[in-house]
Design a protein around this motif. Structure first.
Motif, PDB file in Angstrom:
ATOM      1  N   LYS A 287       0.774  -1.234  -0.244  1.00 50.19           N
ATOM      2  CA  LYS A 287      -0.237   0.287   0.171  1.00 50.19           C
ATOM      3  C   LYS A 287       0.848   1.223   0.344  1.00 50.19           C
ATOM      4  O   LYS A 287       0.153   2.228   0.057  1.00 50.19           O
ATOM      5  N   SER A 288       1.852   1.247  -0.600  1.00 48.44           N
ATOM      6  CA  SER A 288       3.338   2.139  -0.056  1.00 48.44           C
ATOM      7  C   SER A 288       2.383   3.681  -1.110  1.00 48.44           C
ATOM      8  O   SER A 288       1.284   3.440  -2.083  1.00 48.44           O
ATOM      9  N   LYS A 289       2.253   4.702  -0.480  1.00 48.57           N
ATOM     10  CA  LYS A 289       2.310   5.999  -1.588  1.00 48.57           C
ATOM     11  C   LYS A 289       2.588   6.174  -1.861  1.00 48.57           C
ATOM     12  O   LYS A 289       4.201   5.845  -2.728  1.00 48.57           O
ATOM     13  N   LYS A 290       1.951   7.490  -2.883  1.00 45.06           N
ATOM     14  CA  LYS A 290       2.375   7.506  -3.834  1.00 45.06           C
ATOM     15  C   LYS A 290       4.205   8.639  -3.888  1.00 45.06           C
ATOM     16  O   LYS A 290       3.935   9.304  -2.480  1.00 45.06           O
ATOM     17  N   ALA A 291       4.750   8.892  -4.682  1.00 43.56           N
ATOM     18  CA  ALA A 291       6.123   9.562  -4.486  1.00 43.56           C
ATOM     19  C   ALA A 291       5.638  10.783  -3.825  1.00 43.56           C
ATOM     20  O   ALA A 291       6.281  11.569  -3.217  1.00 43.56           O
ATOM     21  N   GLU A 292       4.309  12.014  -4.381  1.00 46.34           N
ATOM     22  CA  GLU A 292       4.198  12.763  -3.666  1.00 46.34           C
ATOM     23  C   GLU A 292       3.959  12.942  -2.346  1.00 46.34           C
ATOM     24  O   GLU A 292       4.548  14.321  -1.741  1.00 46.34           O
TER      25      GLU A 292
ATOM     26  N   TYR B 130       5.769   4.300   3.735  1.00 46.02           N
ATOM     27  CA  TYR B 130       6.441   5.612   3.332  1.00 46.02           C
ATOM     28  C   TYR B 130       8.097   4.921   3.561  1.00 46.02           C
ATOM     29  O   TYR B 130       8.372   5.195   2.888  1.00 46.02           O
ATOM     30  N   ILE B 131       7.636   3.545   3.154  1.00 44.63           N
ATOM     31  CA  ILE B 131       9.128   3.170   4.012  1.00 44.63           C
ATOM     32  C   ILE B 131       9.587   2.331   2.077  1.00 44.63           C
ATOM     33  O   ILE B 131       8.862   1.617   1.415  1.00 44.63           O
ATOM     34  N   GLU B 132      10.656   1.951   1.907  1.00 46.45           N
ATOM     35  CA  GLU B 132      11.455   1.271   0.943  1.00 46.45           C
ATOM     36  C   GLU B 132      12.167   0.449   1.792  1.00 46.45           C
ATOM     37  O   GLU B 132      12.616   1.069   2.556  1.00 46.45           O
ATOM     38  N   ALA B 133      11.908  -1.532   1.297  1.00 43.15           N
ATOM     39  CA  ALA B 133      12.606  -1.605   2.122  1.00 43.15           C
ATOM     40  C   ALA B 133      13.636  -3.165   1.376  1.00 43.15           C
ATOM     41  O   ALA B 133      13.054  -2.991  -0.011  1.00 43.15           O
ATOM     42  N   SER B 134      14.719  -3.929   1.476  1.00 45.44           N
ATOM     43  CA  SER B 134      15.009  -5.102   0.823  1.00 45.44           C
ATOM     44  C   SER B 134      15.417  -6.251   2.068  1.00 45.44           C
ATOM     45  O   SER B 134      15.748  -6.162   2.904  1.00 45.44           O
ATOM     46  N   LEU B 135      15.291  -7.200   1.255  1.00 48.04           N
ATOM     47  CA  LEU B 135      15.269  -8.473   2.327  1.00 48.04           C
ATOM     48  C   LEU B 135      16.666  -8.201   1.790  1.00 48.04           C
ATOM     49  O   LEU B 135      17.701  -9.310   3.331  1.00 48.04           O
ATOM     50  N   LYS B 136      17.952  -8.113   0.683  1.00 47.53           N
ATOM     51  CA  LYS B 136      19.553  -7.839   1.163  1.00 47.53           C
ATOM     52  C   LYS B 136      19.712  -7.183   2.607  1.00 47.53           C
ATOM     53  O   LYS B 136      20.855  -6.931   2.422  1.00 47.53           O
ATOM     54  N   SER B 137      19.050  -6.289   2.771  1.00 45.57           N
ATOM     55  CA  SER B 137      19.093  -5.191   4.066  1.00 45.57           C
ATOM     56  C   SER B 137      18.312  -5.234   5.129  1.00 45.57           C
ATOM     57  O   SER B 137      17.321  -4.554   5.393  1.00 45.57           O
ATOM     58  N   PRO B 138      17.958  -6.461   5.638  1.00 49.90           N
ATOM     59  CA  PRO B 138      17.258  -6.648   7.013  1.00 49.90           C
ATOM     60  C   PRO B 138      17.801  -5.628   7.896  1.00 49.90           C
ATOM     61  O   PRO B 138      18.538  -5.071   8.010  1.00 49.90           O
ATOM     62  N   HIS B 139      16.259  -4.464   9.046  1.00 47.92           N
ATOM     63  CA  HIS B 139      16.604  -4.024   9.400  1.00 47.92           C
ATOM     64  C   HIS B 139      16.517  -2.785   9.051  1.00 47.92           C
ATOM     65  O   HIS B 139      17.400  -1.378  10.149  1.00 47.92           O
ATOM     66  N   LYS B 140      17.268  -1.918   7.846  1.00 52.61           N
ATOM     67  CA  LYS B 140      17.817  -1.156   6.992  1.00 52.61           C
ATOM     68  C   LYS B 140      16.582  -0.660   6.348  1.00 52.61           C
ATOM     69  O   LYS B 140      15.533  -1.460   5.484  1.00 52.61           O
ATOM     70  N   TYR B 141      16.065   0.776   6.152  1.00 51.44           N
ATOM     71  CA  TYR B 141      14.401   1.185   5.721  1.00 51.44           C
ATOM     72  C   TYR B 141      15.290   3.494   5.178  1.00 51.44           C
ATOM     73  O   TYR B 141      15.790   3.292   5.454  1.00 51.44           O
ATOM     74  N   SER B 142      13.819   2.861   3.721  1.00 52.37           N
ATOM     75  CA  SER B 142      14.516   3.880   3.582  1.00 52.37           C
ATOM     76  C   SER B 142      13.382   5.037   3.366  1.00 52.37           C
ATOM     77  O   SER B 142      12.429   4.130   3.260  1.00 52.37           O
ATOM     78  N   ILE B 143      13.469   6.315   3.467  1.00 50.59           N
ATOM     79  CA  ILE B 143      12.449   6.919   3.566  1.00 50.59           C
ATOM     80  C   ILE B 143      12.792   8.242   2.189  1.00 50.59           C
ATOM     81  O   ILE B 143      13.179   8.790   2.526  1.00 50.59           O
ATOM     82  N   VAL B 144      11.947   8.868   1.359  1.00 49.16           N
ATOM     83  CA  VAL B 144      12.581   9.588   0.295  1.00 49.16           C
ATOM     84  C   VAL B 144      12.466  11.066   0.320  1.00 49.16           C
ATOM     85  O   VAL B 144      11.325  10.776   0.830  1.00 49.16           O
ATOM     86  N   MET B 145      12.887  11.558  -0.513  1.00 48.85           N
ATOM     87  CA  MET B 145      13.107  12.828  -0.191  1.00 48.85           C
ATOM     88  C   MET B 145      13.228  13.813  -1.902  1.00 48.85           C
ATOM     89  O   MET B 145      13.281  12.974  -2.305  1.00 48.85           O
ATOM     90  N   GLU B 146      13.146  15.025  -2.001  1.00 52.17           N
ATOM     91  CA  GLU B 146      13.091  14.970  -3.164  1.00 52.17           C
ATOM     92  C   GLU B 146      14.780  14.662  -4.070  1.00 52.17           C
ATOM     93  O   GLU B 146      15.081  14.892  -5.019  1.00 52.17           O
TER      94      GLU B 146
END
Length: 397
Positions: free
Chosen positions: A247-252, A359-375
């Protein structure tokens, strides 16, 4: 001693023939000898080989990138590749040519879960990378024998070469087939159910994120049978991540969410991600270390970094400016995204996922690490022992 000689031979071979590297200019095969139909494996257009002989009546003895030696017709060997090359296609060659939606060069896909890619064609050699089901890997030469090693780096260079067994790569796995295989297994066949469900989960991460939750639901069935508390907790967390990613939010919406983010450092708000050098030294004192970092992209305020136990900062001393690069979250430091979204050392990883998973991006290859994008950058959040450990600002090059 035997292993030592093997390694010595490997590096000597590379050195001896490093100036004799040529290209395969069409699909062909690596033959056991000249003028025979018996072959060892398949070459795809663009593969590199090392010449081991002069032209032998229209044939060359060569070494493939997995160190196998054999023979190739001379007409298929060139010093360089050209747009005018006439590429003959071998319909039996399993290697996928060029780019598709998954990879930009000759490739196949990983078939096994948690596949170890090694530095040498030797099961005891150093593990260079762990690969997941559905990962595309570069392959220019493919052995016919499934128990032989294949180089999945597309490089002869020992620094970059990675090897696995031929039987672990092939056409991209089909999710529907894996799901059917899992569902057809006897519920008491826990070992096979675990193996297939691991592949299903990894392939889901390499597919449409809407497949993640159904994949984890099957895996969770098996983990409940194993009754492993840690695996249960990890899987429940991953299921929560899957729900958020679906249910990821849109970029904006995400940009708007992070637009006014700032840090609170020892009670002082930073007014976005910047502060003056004077403020920095007033709050934290003199840095424990100063160092210049390589910044080829010019993404930081300055090459000069101040290092504190609590944070890392890029500093322009002449302009009296400081740009926060990384903050370690503790009782003194927190990230304030907005008045209702404050991330401090009390927030658990599970609570973070449940509240901010969309709001996050995640990867199975980097457990317990998440990204939240800015412009123009992104927050990279790392959790340790279930609590928020650090927030890094990653700037786009």
């Amino acid at each position: 001693m035997k292993k030592f000689y093997f390694l010595l031979a490997f590096f000597c071979s590379i050195l001896l023939h490093s100036q004799e590297r040529y290209f395969i200019n069409s699909d062909t095969r690596l033959y056991t000898s000249a003028n025979t139909s018996n072959f060892l494996g398949y070459f795809k257009y663009g593969a590199q080989v090392q010449l081991l002989s002069e032209n032998l009546n229209g044939w060359y003895k060569v070494q493939a990138d997995n160190l196998t030696e054999g023979y190739v017709p001379g007409k298929f060997i060139s010093k360089s590749l050209n747009a005018s090359d006439i590429k003959t296609t071998d319909p039996e060659n399993p290697i996928i040519f060029g780019g598709d939606n998954y990879h930009g060069s000759n490739h196949l896909f990983v078939l096994a879960a948690g596949l170890k890619a090694r530095s040498l064609p030797d099961k005891n050699s150093k593990i260079r990378e762990i690969l997941f089901t559905g990962d595309p890997v570069t392959i220019d030469y493919l052995p016919k024998n499934e128990d032989e090693w294949v180089n999945i780096s597309g490089s002869f260079d020992p620094e970059y070469a990675r090897f696995t067994l031929r039987k672990f790569v092939g056409k991209r796995p089909d999710m529907k087939v894996l799901l059917k295989d899992f569902d057809n297994l006897n519920v008491e066949n826990i070992a096979d159910r675990k193996t297939i469900s691991e592949r299903i989960v990894e392939l889901a991460w390499n597919s449409d994120k809407t497949t993640l939750l159904p994949a984890y639901q099957r895996y969770y069935e098996v983990i409940k049978q194993l009754n492993d508390p840690k695996l249960l907790a990890d899987t429940e967390l991953n299921m929560a991540i899957a729900r958020g990613l679906m249910k990821s939010k849109k970029a904006e919406e995400i940009f708007a969410f992070t637009k006014k983010a700032e840090f609170s450092l020892k009670g002082t708000k930073t007014r976005s991600l910047y502060l003056s050098q004077t403020e920095l030294v007033k709050i934290f004192g003199k840095p424990t270390k100063k160092a210049n970092v390589s910044d080829e992209c010019g993404i930081y305020l300055s090459d000069l970094f101040y290092y504190y136990p609590d944070l890392e900062v890029s500093v322009d001393e002449k302009k009296n400016q400081a740009e926060i690069v990384k903050v370690f979250i503790n009782e003194n430091n927190k990230l304030i995204i907005n008045a209702n979204s404050i991330l401090d050392n009390s927030i658990s990883e599970k609570a973070f996922i449940e509240k901010y998973g969309t709001y996050i991006e995640a990867s199975l290859k980097s457990p317990h690490k998440y990204s939240i994008v800015m412009e123009d950058s992104q927050f990279r959040l790392e959790f340790k022992d279930g609590k928020l450990f650090s927030v890094e600002i990653f700037f786009y090059c």
